[in-house]
Write a protein that holds these residues in place. Structure first.
Motif, PDB file in Angstrom:
ATOM      1  N   GLY A 120       0.840  -1.181   0.000  1.00 56.09           N
ATOM      2  CA  GLY A 120       0.000   0.000   0.000  1.00 56.09           C
ATOM      3  C   GLY A 120       0.882   1.240   0.000  1.00 56.09           C
ATOM      4  N   TRP A 121       0.597   2.172  -0.904  1.00 56.93           N
ATOM      5  CA  TRP A 121       1.391   3.397  -1.034  1.00 56.93           C
ATOM      6  C   TRP A 121       0.515   4.566  -0.615  1.00 56.93           C
ATOM      7  CZ3 TRP A 121       6.522   2.922  -2.799  1.00 56.93           C
ATOM      8  CH2 TRP A 121       6.868   1.640  -3.248  1.00 56.93           C
ATOM      9  N   ILE A 122       0.840   5.162   0.534  1.00 58.62           N
ATOM     10  CA  ILE A 122       0.022   6.222   1.115  1.00 58.62           C
ATOM     11  C   ILE A 122       0.727   7.556   0.913  1.00 58.62           C
ATOM     12  CG2 ILE A 122      -1.171   7.034   3.172  1.00 58.62           C
ATOM     13  CD1 ILE A 122      -0.936   4.127   4.247  1.00 58.62           C
ATOM     14  N   VAL A 123       0.050   8.443   0.177  1.00 58.40           N
ATOM     15  CA  VAL A 123       0.627   9.739  -0.187  1.00 58.40           C
ATOM     16  C   VAL A 123       0.178  10.774   0.845  1.00 58.40           C
ATOM     17  CG1 VAL A 123       0.827  11.464  -2.017  1.00 58.40           C
ATOM     18  CG2 VAL A 123       0.505   9.041  -2.611  1.00 58.40           C
ATOM     19  N   VAL A 124       1.152  11.351   1.563  1.00 55.79           N
ATOM     20  CA  VAL A 124       0.851  12.275   2.666  1.00 55.79           C
ATOM     21  C   VAL A 124       1.401  13.651   2.300  1.00 55.79           C
ATOM     22  CG1 VAL A 124       0.969  12.607   5.172  1.00 55.79           C
ATOM     23  CG2 VAL A 124       1.102  10.294   4.223  1.00 55.79           C
ATOM     24  N   ASN A 125       0.501  14.568   1.909  1.00 49.51           N
ATOM     25  CA  ASN A 125       1.007  15.749   1.195  1.00 49.51           C
ATOM     26  C   ASN A 125       1.720  16.775   2.071  1.00 49.51           C
ATOM     27  OD1 ASN A 125      -1.308  16.908   2.298  1.00 49.51           O
ATOM     28  ND2 ASN A 125      -2.269  17.367   0.338  1.00 49.51           N
ATOM     29  N   ASN A 126       1.134  17.208   3.171  1.00 46.56           N
ATOM     30  CA  ASN A 126       1.794  18.263   3.970  1.00 46.56           C
ATOM     31  C   ASN A 126       3.028  17.768   4.719  1.00 46.56           C
ATOM     32  OD1 ASN A 126       0.061  20.263   3.160  1.00 46.56           O
ATOM     33  ND2 ASN A 126      -1.322  20.026   4.892  1.00 46.56           N
ATOM     34  N   SER A 127       3.187  16.450   4.797  1.00 48.28           N
ATOM     35  CA  SER A 127       4.391  15.885   5.428  1.00 48.28           C
ATOM     36  C   SER A 127       5.435  15.480   4.398  1.00 48.28           C
ATOM     37  CB  SER A 127       4.023  14.685   6.311  1.00 48.28           C
ATOM     38  OG  SER A 127       3.228  15.101   7.403  1.00 48.28           O
ATOM     39  N   HIS A 128       5.152  15.705   3.108  1.00 48.07           N
ATOM     40  CA  HIS A 128       6.145  15.561   2.019  1.00 48.07           C
ATOM     41  C   HIS A 128       6.658  14.133   1.874  1.00 48.07           C
ATOM     42  CE1 HIS A 128       6.071  19.813   3.051  1.00 48.07           C
ATOM     43  NE2 HIS A 128       6.675  19.559   4.190  1.00 48.07           N
ATOM     44  N   VAL A 129       5.788  13.145   2.112  1.00 47.12           N
ATOM     45  CA  VAL A 129       6.280  11.771   2.150  1.00 47.12           C
ATOM     46  C   VAL A 129       5.255  10.813   1.546  1.00 47.12           C
ATOM     47  CG1 VAL A 129       5.364  11.365   4.483  1.00 47.12           C
ATOM     48  CG2 VAL A 129       7.308  10.010   3.665  1.00 47.12           C
ATOM     49  N   ILE A 130       5.748   9.698   1.001  1.00 49.96           N
ATOM     50  CA  ILE A 130       4.900   8.569   0.619  1.00 49.96           C
ATOM     51  C   ILE A 130       5.372   7.359   1.408  1.00 49.96           C
ATOM     52  CG2 ILE A 130       4.188   7.007  -1.235  1.00 49.96           C
ATOM     53  CD1 ILE A 130       4.617   9.307  -3.194  1.00 49.96           C
ATOM     54  N   PHE A 131       4.467   6.733   2.139  1.00 46.86           N
ATOM     55  CA  PHE A 131       4.779   5.528   2.899  1.00 46.86           C
ATOM     56  C   PHE A 131       4.384   4.297   2.102  1.00 46.86           C
ATOM     57  CE2 PHE A 131       4.097   8.597   6.380  1.00 46.86           C
ATOM     58  CZ  PHE A 131       5.286   8.448   7.068  1.00 46.86           C
ATOM     59  N   ALA A 132       5.254   3.292   2.082  1.00 45.54           N
ATOM     60  CA  ALA A 132       4.903   1.969   1.569  1.00 45.54           C
ATOM     61  C   ALA A 132       4.659   1.067   2.768  1.00 45.54           C
ATOM     62  CB  ALA A 132       6.027   1.417   0.699  1.00 45.54           C
ATOM     63  N   ILE A 133       3.498   0.387   2.782  1.00 48.83           N
ATOM     64  CA  ILE A 133       3.165  -0.464   3.930  1.00 48.83           C
ATOM     65  C   ILE A 133       2.865  -1.888   3.472  1.00 48.83           C
ATOM     66  CG2 ILE A 133       2.258   1.475   5.288  1.00 48.83           C
ATOM     67  CD1 ILE A 133      -0.583   0.340   4.634  1.00 48.83           C
ATOM     68  N   THR A 167       0.130  -6.533   7.571  1.00 49.58           N
ATOM     69  CA  THR A 167       0.475  -6.077   8.928  1.00 49.58           C
ATOM     70  C   THR A 167       0.288  -4.572   9.105  1.00 49.58           C
ATOM     71  OG1 THR A 167       2.786  -5.646   8.339  1.00 49.58           O
ATOM     72  CG2 THR A 167       2.224  -7.883   9.029  1.00 49.58           C
ATOM     73  N   PHE A 168       0.188  -3.843   8.007  1.00 50.22           N
ATOM     74  CA  PHE A 168       0.133  -2.370   8.009  1.00 50.22           C
ATOM     75  C   PHE A 168       1.396  -1.744   8.603  1.00 50.22           C
ATOM     76  CE2 PHE A 168      -3.830  -2.697   6.211  1.00 50.22           C
ATOM     77  CZ  PHE A 168      -4.458  -1.469   6.046  1.00 50.22           C
ATOM     78  N   LYS A 169       2.479  -2.488   8.595  1.00 52.22           N
ATOM     79  CA  LYS A 169       3.774  -1.953   9.025  1.00 52.22           C
ATOM     80  C   LYS A 169       4.465  -1.276   7.848  1.00 52.22           C
ATOM     81  CE  LYS A 169       3.981  -4.130  13.146  1.00 52.22           C
ATOM     82  NZ  LYS A 169       4.067  -3.567  14.464  1.00 52.22           N
ATOM     83  N   GLU A 170       5.215  -0.244   8.141  1.00 52.64           N
ATOM     84  CA  GLU A 170       5.971   0.441   7.101  1.00 52.64           C
ATOM     85  C   GLU A 170       7.092  -0.446   6.573  1.00 52.64           C
ATOM     86  OE1 GLU A 170       9.059   4.177   6.613  1.00 52.64           O
ATOM     87  OE2 GLU A 170       7.678   4.197   8.300  1.00 52.64           O
ATOM     88  N   VAL A 171       7.240  -0.477   5.235  1.00 56.01           N
ATOM     89  CA  VAL A 171       8.340  -1.234   4.631  1.00 56.01           C
ATOM     90  C   VAL A 171       9.284  -0.307   3.858  1.00 56.01           C
ATOM     91  CG1 VAL A 171       7.073  -3.408   4.494  1.00 56.01           C
ATOM     92  CG2 VAL A 171       6.936  -1.788   2.586  1.00 56.01           C
ATOM     93  N   GLY A 172       8.894   0.945   3.695  1.00 54.17           N
ATOM     94  CA  GLY A 172       9.749   1.909   3.007  1.00 54.17           C
ATOM     95  C   GLY A 172       9.038   3.240   2.893  1.00 54.17           C
ATOM     96  N   ARG A 173       9.824   4.272   2.540  1.00 57.76           N
ATOM     97  CA  ARG A 173       9.213   5.592   2.347  1.00 57.76           C
ATOM     98  C   ARG A 173      10.006   6.396   1.322  1.00 57.76           C
ATOM     99  NH1 ARG A 173       9.903   8.656   8.104  1.00 57.76           N
ATOM    100  NH2 ARG A 173       9.055   6.679   8.868  1.00 57.76           N
ATOM    101  N   ILE A 174       9.282   7.248   0.600  1.00 59.39           N
ATOM    102  CA  ILE A 174       9.899   8.189  -0.337  1.00 59.39           C
ATOM    103  C   ILE A 174       9.745   9.570   0.284  1.00 59.39           C
ATOM    104  CG2 ILE A 174       9.909   9.109  -2.684  1.00 59.39           C
ATOM    105  CD1 ILE A 174       8.402   6.516  -3.517  1.00 59.39           C
ATOM    106  N   GLU A 175      10.873  10.228   0.551  1.00 60.90           N
ATOM    107  CA  GLU A 175      10.851  11.501   1.271  1.00 60.90           C
ATOM    108  C   GLU A 175      11.267  12.661   0.363  1.00 60.90           C
ATOM    109  OE1 GLU A 175      11.782  10.711   5.813  1.00 60.90           O
ATOM    110  OE2 GLU A 175      13.417   9.957   4.558  1.00 60.90           O
ATOM    111  N   ASP A 176      11.191  13.866   0.942  1.00 63.34           N
ATOM    112  CA  ASP A 176      11.651  15.103   0.287  1.00 63.34           C
ATOM    113  C   ASP A 176      10.807  15.469  -0.935  1.00 63.34           C
ATOM    114  OD1 ASP A 176      13.729  15.388   2.163  1.00 63.34           O
ATOM    115  OD2 ASP A 176      14.983  14.014   1.002  1.00 63.34           O
ATOM    116  N   LEU A 177       9.534  15.093  -0.921  1.00 63.33           N
ATOM    117  CA  LEU A 177       8.605  15.538  -1.946  1.00 63.33           C
ATOM    118  C   LEU A 177       8.060  16.911  -1.534  1.00 63.33           C
ATOM    119  CD1 LEU A 177       6.965  12.052  -1.998  1.00 63.33           C
ATOM    120  CD2 LEU A 177       8.170  12.980  -3.960  1.00 63.33           C
TER     121      LEU A 177
END
Length: 279
Positions: free
Chosen positions: A15-28, A32-42
């Motif tokens: 699952g790729w969750i796009v979080v705009n004001n925090s400038h990040v995309i989380f991969a879960i 388990t809904f645990k984070e497996v990676g993130r794309i930062e500095d957006l």
């Protein structure tokens, strides 16, 4: 998650969750809904569209670039410059694909849909529509649909009647335009699983076959003196889910309806439910 989970997509069993004001995309992990990676500095990410295991596009608010990312490495790899757009007026939103081209609606203080060549990562064409196209979907006949909100009274960018547009993807031309009333606020354009029926919010919930020649005169669901804020259709059975933000302060409510518009279920969720994602 941080500030404003704007959208979610599923790709590569994540699952790729796009979080705009925090400038990040989380991969879960979807189990388990645990984070497996993130794309930062957006800048202010809105939506992600996957082209392959190693390439995806991420649209932005307040940026005249669409970011190119590598989902496998969780890295930003490049940018697509959008012509005639400044950082202050930058706005790219939802994406659909036809062949090697990705189309994207430019929303806030914009009035166009852009066409991107995915081989060169360049904008190769654009189509002018009404003020502020809010949504973009592609039906089963390769017709794109967008709804414009018309801006708002006093807006420096203008204020006009909102419209529903039908656009041929092959020729990138407007086939049909239906106008709403000045002051209407249509939004949340969605398709059913067969991609042959449209749904949208305009106070009421409206539904229309993609082959129809006119918009309906009666709504699918009548307005209930509340704030319909999100909308989706179950791609398997056609049930319609409506998110109600109520007053933007208390827990929101989800209503589930049959394809015929009969209420099946309702339940509380978190504050301001705005988007859905189907696994």
């Amino acid at each position: 998650l941080g500030d404003v989970a704007q959208s979610m997509s599923i790709y590569d069993n994540k699952g790729w969750i796009v979080v705009n004001n925090s400038h990040v995309i989380f991969a879960i992990d979807l189990n388990t809904f645990k984070e497996v990676g993130r794309i930062e500095d957006l800048t202010s990410p809105r939506y992600i569209h996957f082209l392959s295991d190693e390439k995806a596009y991420v649209t932005q608010l307040w940026d005249n670039r669409i970011f190119i990312v590598n989902p496998k490495k969780y890295e930003i790899t490049g940018y697509i410059q959008v012509p005639d757009m400044t950082m202050e007026s930058g706005s790219t939103e939802q994406m659909v694909q036809y062949g090697k081209y990705v189309y994207c609606n430019c929303w806030s203080y914009q009035n166009r849909i852009i066409k991107i060549d995915t081989e060169t990562d360049k904008v190769v064409d654009q189509l002018t529509v009404g003020i502020q196209p809010t949504s973009l979907v592609m039906d089963k006949y390769d017709k794109m649909w967008t709804i414009t909100d018309g801006g708002y009274e006093g807006s420096p960018y203008g204020y006009e009647t909102p419209s529903l547009y039908k656009i041929d993807a092959a020729t990138f031309t407007v086939e049909k335009q239906w106008k709403f009333k000045l002051g209407d606020a249509p939004s949340e354009l969605q398709l059913n699983g067969e991609r042959d029926k449209l749904y949208w919010i305009n106070n009421d919930i409206w539904s229309m076959d993609v082959t129809a020649n006119r918009v309906p005169v009666r709504p699918f669901l009548v307005y209930r003196e509340t704030k319909y804020y999100g909308l989706t259709v179950n791609p398997v059975n056609g049930e319609v889910y409506v998110a109600d933000a109520i007053d933007y302060q208390q827990q929101g409510m989800i209503y589930r309806y049959s394809p015929e518009g009969k209420l099946i279920d309702e339940f509380y969720v978190g504050i301001i439910p705005g988007a859905f994602c189907w696994k």
